[in-house]
Write an enzyme that holds these catalytic residues in place. Structure first.
Site, PDB file in Angstrom:
ATOM      1  N   LYS A 163     -11.005 -34.523 -20.861  1.00 48.42           N
ATOM      2  CA  LYS A 163     -10.245 -33.668 -20.106  1.00 48.42           C
ATOM      3  C   LYS A 163     -11.153 -33.026 -18.829  1.00 48.42           C
ATOM      4  O   LYS A 163     -10.726 -33.203 -17.740  1.00 48.42           O
ATOM      5  CB  LYS A 163      -9.459 -32.509 -20.922  1.00 48.42           C
ATOM      6  CG  LYS A 163      -8.851 -33.178 -22.076  1.00 48.42           C
ATOM      7  CD  LYS A 163      -8.245 -31.886 -22.825  1.00 48.42           C
ATOM      8  CE  LYS A 163      -9.047 -31.157 -23.718  1.00 48.42           C
ATOM      9  NZ  LYS A 163      -9.811 -31.911 -24.835  1.00 48.42           N
TER      10      LYS A 163
ATOM     11  N   ARG B 290      -1.917 -25.516 -26.281  1.00 54.41           N
ATOM     12  CA  ARG B 290      -2.224 -26.096 -27.461  1.00 54.41           C
ATOM     13  C   ARG B 290      -1.470 -26.123 -28.538  1.00 54.41           C
ATOM     14  O   ARG B 290      -1.751 -26.588 -29.634  1.00 54.41           O
ATOM     15  CB  ARG B 290      -3.880 -25.338 -27.707  1.00 54.41           C
ATOM     16  CG  ARG B 290      -4.921 -26.281 -27.526  1.00 54.41           C
ATOM     17  CD  ARG B 290      -6.251 -25.169 -27.968  1.00 54.41           C
ATOM     18  NE  ARG B 290      -7.240 -26.222 -28.082  1.00 54.41           N
ATOM     19  CZ  ARG B 290      -8.151 -26.354 -27.127  1.00 54.41           C
ATOM     20  NH1 ARG B 290      -8.013 -26.232 -25.866  1.00 54.41           N
ATOM     21  NH2 ARG B 290      -9.166 -27.082 -27.488  1.00 54.41           N
TER      22      ARG B 290
ATOM     23  N   ARG C  20     -22.885 -34.511 -25.757  1.00 53.30           N
ATOM     24  CA  ARG C  20     -22.536 -33.833 -24.397  1.00 53.30           C
ATOM     25  C   ARG C  20     -23.497 -32.678 -23.746  1.00 53.30           C
ATOM     26  O   ARG C  20     -24.038 -32.013 -24.945  1.00 53.30           O
ATOM     27  CB  ARG C  20     -21.265 -33.130 -24.655  1.00 53.30           C
ATOM     28  CG  ARG C  20     -20.835 -32.416 -23.451  1.00 53.30           C
ATOM     29  CD  ARG C  20     -19.385 -31.971 -23.445  1.00 53.30           C
ATOM     30  NE  ARG C  20     -18.853 -31.250 -24.504  1.00 53.30           N
ATOM     31  CZ  ARG C  20     -17.649 -31.131 -24.691  1.00 53.30           C
ATOM     32  NH1 ARG C  20     -16.804 -31.467 -23.890  1.00 53.30           N
ATOM     33  NH2 ARG C  20     -17.315 -30.499 -25.848  1.00 53.30           N
TER      34      ARG C  20
ATOM     35  N   ARG D 103     -22.941 -27.024 -26.184  1.00 53.01           N
ATOM     36  CA  ARG D 103     -22.077 -26.240 -26.756  1.00 53.01           C
ATOM     37  C   ARG D 103     -22.407 -25.925 -28.147  1.00 53.01           C
ATOM     38  O   ARG D 103     -22.683 -26.738 -28.909  1.00 53.01           O
ATOM     39  CB  ARG D 103     -20.797 -26.526 -26.680  1.00 53.01           C
ATOM     40  CG  ARG D 103     -19.985 -26.371 -24.981  1.00 53.01           C
ATOM     41  CD  ARG D 103     -18.884 -26.772 -24.579  1.00 53.01           C
ATOM     42  NE  ARG D 103     -17.665 -26.936 -25.765  1.00 53.01           N
ATOM     43  CZ  ARG D 103     -16.564 -27.268 -25.481  1.00 53.01           C
ATOM     44  NH1 ARG D 103     -16.224 -27.912 -24.210  1.00 53.01           N
ATOM     45  NH2 ARG D 103     -15.712 -27.210 -26.472  1.00 53.01           N
TER      46      ARG D 103
ATOM     47  N   ARG E 103     -12.059 -28.868 -35.394  1.00 46.22           N
ATOM     48  CA  ARG E 103     -11.229 -29.009 -33.951  1.00 46.22           C
ATOM     49  C   ARG E 103     -10.350 -30.104 -34.102  1.00 46.22           C
ATOM     50  O   ARG E 103      -9.346 -29.862 -33.426  1.00 46.22           O
ATOM     51  CB  ARG E 103     -12.407 -29.119 -32.999  1.00 46.22           C
ATOM     52  CG  ARG E 103     -13.147 -27.767 -32.544  1.00 46.22           C
ATOM     53  CD  ARG E 103     -14.350 -28.152 -31.824  1.00 46.22           C
ATOM     54  NE  ARG E 103     -14.208 -28.787 -30.528  1.00 46.22           N
ATOM     55  CZ  ARG E 103     -15.273 -29.296 -29.707  1.00 46.22           C
ATOM     56  NH1 ARG E 103     -16.392 -29.385 -30.518  1.00 46.22           N
ATOM     57  NH2 ARG E 103     -14.901 -29.558 -28.632  1.00 46.22           N
TER      58      ARG E 103
HETATM   59  P1  AP5 Z   1     -15.253 -34.020 -21.967  1.00 41.52           P
HETATM   60  O1  AP5 Z   1     -14.810 -34.478 -20.657  1.00 41.52           O
HETATM   61  O2  AP5 Z   1     -16.242 -32.732 -21.825  1.00 41.52           O
HETATM   62  O3  AP5 Z   1     -14.227 -33.778 -23.214  1.00 41.52           O
HETATM   63  P2  AP5 Z   1     -13.057 -32.804 -23.111  1.00 41.52           P
HETATM   64  O4  AP5 Z   1     -11.628 -33.675 -23.487  1.00 41.52           O
HETATM   65  O5  AP5 Z   1     -13.056 -31.743 -22.109  1.00 41.52           O
HETATM   66  O6  AP5 Z   1     -13.410 -32.206 -24.625  1.00 41.52           O
HETATM   67  P3  AP5 Z   1     -13.524 -30.649 -25.019  1.00 41.52           P
HETATM   68  O7  AP5 Z   1     -14.614 -30.678 -26.295  1.00 41.52           O
HETATM   69  O8  AP5 Z   1     -14.047 -29.539 -24.050  1.00 41.52           O
HETATM   70  O9  AP5 Z   1     -12.210 -30.252 -25.597  1.00 41.52           O
HETATM   71  P4  AP5 Z   1     -11.940 -29.113 -26.436  1.00 41.52           P
HETATM   72  O10 AP5 Z   1     -10.303 -29.215 -26.276  1.00 41.52           O
HETATM   73  O11 AP5 Z   1     -12.378 -29.229 -27.849  1.00 41.52           O
HETATM   74  O12 AP5 Z   1     -12.493 -27.730 -25.903  1.00 41.52           O
HETATM   75  P5  AP5 Z   1     -12.077 -26.671 -24.918  1.00 41.52           P
HETATM   76  O13 AP5 Z   1     -13.117 -26.293 -24.195  1.00 41.52           O
HETATM   77  O14 AP5 Z   1     -10.763 -27.057 -24.555  1.00 41.52           O
HETATM   78  O15 AP5 Z   1     -15.927 -35.316 -22.657  1.00 41.52           O
HETATM   79  C1  AP5 Z   1     -16.887 -34.994 -23.775  1.00 41.52           C
HETATM   80  C2  AP5 Z   1     -18.203 -36.005 -23.519  1.00 41.52           C
HETATM   81  O16 AP5 Z   1     -17.848 -37.564 -23.477  1.00 41.52           O
HETATM   82  C3  AP5 Z   1     -18.897 -35.902 -22.362  1.00 41.52           C
HETATM   83  O17 AP5 Z   1     -20.389 -35.550 -22.838  1.00 41.52           O
HETATM   84  C4  AP5 Z   1     -18.620 -36.752 -21.440  1.00 41.52           C
HETATM   85  O18 AP5 Z   1     -19.618 -37.041 -20.595  1.00 41.52           O
HETATM   86  C5  AP5 Z   1     -18.432 -38.005 -22.313  1.00 41.52           C
HETATM   87  N1  AP5 Z   1     -17.260 -38.853 -21.839  1.00 41.52           N
HETATM   88  C6  AP5 Z   1     -16.056 -38.502 -21.412  1.00 41.52           C
HETATM   89  N2  AP5 Z   1     -15.127 -39.341 -20.961  1.00 41.52           N
HETATM   90  C7  AP5 Z   1     -16.054 -40.630 -21.540  1.00 41.52           C
HETATM   91  C8  AP5 Z   1     -15.595 -41.975 -21.298  1.00 41.52           C
HETATM   92  N3  AP5 Z   1     -14.556 -42.457 -20.903  1.00 41.52           N
HETATM   93  N4  AP5 Z   1     -16.725 -42.946 -21.934  1.00 41.52           N
HETATM   94  C9  AP5 Z   1     -17.732 -42.307 -22.468  1.00 41.52           C
HETATM   95  N5  AP5 Z   1     -18.083 -41.010 -22.474  1.00 41.52           N
HETATM   96  C10 AP5 Z   1     -17.218 -40.188 -21.880  1.00 41.52           C
HETATM   97  O19 AP5 Z   1     -11.791 -25.435 -25.829  1.00 41.52           O
HETATM   98  C11 AP5 Z   1     -12.712 -25.004 -26.708  1.00 41.52           C
HETATM   99  C12 AP5 Z   1     -12.167 -23.951 -28.008  1.00 41.52           C
HETATM  100  O20 AP5 Z   1     -11.783 -22.745 -27.194  1.00 41.52           O
HETATM  101  C13 AP5 Z   1     -10.902 -24.363 -28.716  1.00 41.52           C
HETATM  102  O21 AP5 Z   1     -11.775 -25.175 -29.949  1.00 41.52           O
HETATM  103  C14 AP5 Z   1     -10.403 -23.122 -29.302  1.00 41.52           C
HETATM  104  O22 AP5 Z   1     -11.174 -22.487 -30.160  1.00 41.52           O
HETATM  105  C15 AP5 Z   1     -10.519 -22.457 -27.887  1.00 41.52           C
HETATM  106  N6  AP5 Z   1      -9.466 -22.606 -27.010  1.00 41.52           N
HETATM  107  C16 AP5 Z   1      -9.274 -23.140 -25.826  1.00 41.52           C
HETATM  108  N7  AP5 Z   1      -8.044 -23.185 -25.140  1.00 41.52           N
HETATM  109  C17 AP5 Z   1      -7.214 -22.660 -26.026  1.00 41.52           C
HETATM  110  C18 AP5 Z   1      -5.906 -22.487 -26.278  1.00 41.52           C
HETATM  111  N8  AP5 Z   1      -5.100 -22.730 -25.387  1.00 41.52           N
HETATM  112  N9  AP5 Z   1      -5.375 -21.823 -27.318  1.00 41.52           N
HETATM  113  C19 AP5 Z   1      -6.050 -21.404 -28.334  1.00 41.52           C
HETATM  114  N10 AP5 Z   1      -7.489 -21.614 -28.494  1.00 41.52           N
HETATM  115  C20 AP5 Z   1      -7.972 -22.289 -27.227  1.00 41.52           C
HETATM  116 ZN    ZN Z   2     -13.379 -29.676 -21.847  1.00 43.78          ZN
END
Ligand code: AP5
Ligand code: ZN
Length: 216
Positions: free
Chosen positions: A13, A90, A129, A162, A173
């Protein structure tokens, strides 16, 4: 463009959102980045949120809805160019509230793109990452290394891992994702604005598929 990116942790994402920003000028709204900024500022919300995030749980719907409402109603880019929602909604209540907010703004959601990938592929993505905290830019030790080790390509500032990017937190997660977030896929299918793409492909192919979903 007004769209949502849905996918498990590590689906891509945050990797794909900047492509959408460059192409459409829309605003990247990452609730994870917004929470991490509260954590680094040490606000009361940040202190509470860090505990929940490090355990792989979800911050309360009320808090998250309040954050998004604030942005959508005051951010000028969101109202003129649109937004890419990353990490929100979410839960079903978050999805319902978002629709209500956007109805009031007379700017309904146009697309929900699901980045589909098997859980087993996410461990190496998450544990490798590296992120630039200030911008939210992410790299990968193997799949997408920065030009200089541990250094952001754009600012030259240091990269970090992170605190929730451990195998243990990832399991939790993923569990939260399957239980609480995956039901929103059906929600958007019912609305007729869902598309799913194979997020296990390399990033350029994923980007091409996103463009196809959007009719480009
Ligand atoms: P990356 O693009 O960074 O992954 P991502 O989909 O953004 O994953 P996240 O871990 O950020 O998602 P998340 O939903 O767990 O965390 P969030 O920050 O939203 O890619 C990952 C890695 O893979 C990178 O190293 C990249 O280079 C590599 N990569 C990408 N694409 C690739 C490909 N095609 N091939 C190979 N490698 C690739 O949320 C964090 C926390 O915040 C949650 O756990 C929760 O506690 C809280 N939170 C956030 N939003 C809410 C909400 N709406 N409600 C309640 N709690 C919330
Ligand atoms: Zn992310």
């Amino acid at each position: 463009l007004r769209m949502v990116l849905i996918g498990p942790p590590g689906a891509g994402k945050g990797t794909q959102a900047p492509n959408l920003v460059n192409k459409f000028g829309a605003y990247h709204l990452s609730t994870g980045d917004m929470l991490r900024s509260q954590v680094s500022q040490g606000t009361p919300l940040g202190v509470e949120a860090k505990k929940i995030m490090d355990q792989g749980g979800l911050v309360s719907d009320d808090i998250m809805i309040g954050m998004i409402k604030q942005e959508l109603s005051t951010n000028p880019t969101c109202s003129t160019k649109g937004f890419i929602l990353d990490g929100f909604p979410r839960t079903i209540p978050q999805a319902e509230k978002l629709d209500e907010m956007l109805d009031n703004l007379k700017a309904p959601l146009q697309k929900a793109v699901e980045l589909k990938i098997d859980d087993e592929l996410l461990v190496s993505r998450i544990t490798g990452r590296l992120v630039h905290p200030a911008s939210g830019r992410s790299y990968h030790k193997i799949f997408n290394p920065p030009k200089k080790p541990m250094t952001d390509d754009v600012t030259g500032e240091p990269l970090i891992q992170r605190s929730d990017d451990t195998e243990d937190a990832l399991k939790k997660r993923l569990n939260s994702y399957h239980k609480q977030t995956e039901p929103i896929v059906q929600y958007y299918k019912n609305k007729g604005i869902w598309s799913g793409i194979d997020a296990a492909q390399d990033p350029t192919k994923v980007w091409n598929d996103i463009l196809k979903c959007l009719g480009f």
